[in-house]
Design a protein around this motif. Sequence first.
Motif, short mmCIF file in Angstrom:
data_model
loop_
_atom_site.label_atom_id
_atom_site.label_comp_id
_atom_site.label_asym_id
_atom_site.label_seq_id
_atom_site.Cartn_x
_atom_site.Cartn_y
_atom_site.Cartn_z
N VAL A 134 0.85 -1.19 0.00
CA VAL A 134 0.00 0.00 0.00
C VAL A 134 0.89 1.24 0.00
CG1 VAL A 134 -1.78 1.24 1.25
CG2 VAL A 134 -1.73 -1.23 1.32
N PRO A 135 0.74 2.12 -1.00
CA PRO A 135 1.52 3.36 -1.01
C PRO A 135 0.89 4.40 -0.09
CG PRO A 135 0.19 3.20 -3.00
CD PRO A 135 -0.03 1.93 -2.21
N HIS A 136 1.26 4.39 1.20
CA HIS A 136 0.63 5.22 2.22
C HIS A 136 0.74 6.71 1.92
CE1 HIS A 136 -0.23 1.85 4.77
NE2 HIS A 136 1.02 1.43 4.63
N ARG A 137 1.87 7.16 1.46
CA ARG A 137 2.04 8.60 1.18
C ARG A 137 1.15 9.03 0.02
NH1 ARG A 137 8.47 9.79 1.94
NH2 ARG A 137 8.53 9.33 4.16
N LEU A 153 -1.72 7.59 -0.94
CA LEU A 153 -3.10 7.57 -0.47
C LEU A 153 -3.40 8.79 0.39
CD1 LEU A 153 -3.68 3.82 0.39
CD2 LEU A 153 -4.54 5.09 -1.55
N THR A 154 -2.45 9.20 1.23
CA THR A 154 -2.64 10.38 2.06
C THR A 154 -2.77 11.63 1.21
OG1 THR A 154 -1.35 9.36 3.82
CG2 THR A 154 -1.61 11.74 3.92
N LEU A 155 -1.93 11.76 0.21
CA LEU A 155 -1.98 12.92 -0.68
C LEU A 155 -3.29 12.98 -1.46
CD1 LEU A 155 -0.49 15.33 -1.98
CD2 LEU A 155 0.36 13.73 -3.69
N VAL A 156 -3.72 11.85 -2.02
CA VAL A 156 -4.96 11.82 -2.79
C VAL A 156 -6.17 12.13 -1.91
CG1 VAL A 156 -6.51 10.26 -4.06
CG2 VAL A 156 -4.07 10.29 -4.57
N THR A 157 -6.18 11.58 -0.70
CA THR A 157 -7.28 11.83 0.23
C THR A 157 -7.34 13.30 0.64
OG1 THR A 157 -7.09 9.58 1.06
CG2 THR A 157 -8.29 11.13 2.43
N THR A 158 -6.19 13.88 0.93
CA THR A 158 -6.14 15.29 1.34
C THR A 158 -6.60 16.20 0.20
OG1 THR A 158 -4.31 14.80 2.82
CG2 THR A 158 -4.64 17.11 2.20
N LEU A 159 -6.08 15.98 -0.99
CA LEU A 159 -6.47 16.81 -2.13
C LEU A 159 -7.94 16.61 -2.50
CD1 LEU A 159 -3.32 16.50 -4.41
CD2 LEU A 159 -3.98 18.40 -2.93
N GLY A 160 -8.40 15.37 -2.42
CA GLY A 160 -9.81 15.10 -2.72
C GLY A 160 -10.75 15.75 -1.72
#
Length: 53
Positions: A30-33, A35-42
Amino acid sequence: MSRTLATADTRPRPFLEIRTRGLHLTVNHVPHRLLTLVTTLGGAAAGAFWYPR
């Protein structure tokens, strides 16, 4: 707990595997960083879109 020969030689299953015609994409962990970036921007984009309504 010891591992048996059957489980010691098998590779772990990938997190994501996509096979479509000539494309074969495999993600092993799982690419945690990402996923965090996509979730934050979304979340920020959704908030900006729905806030003026």
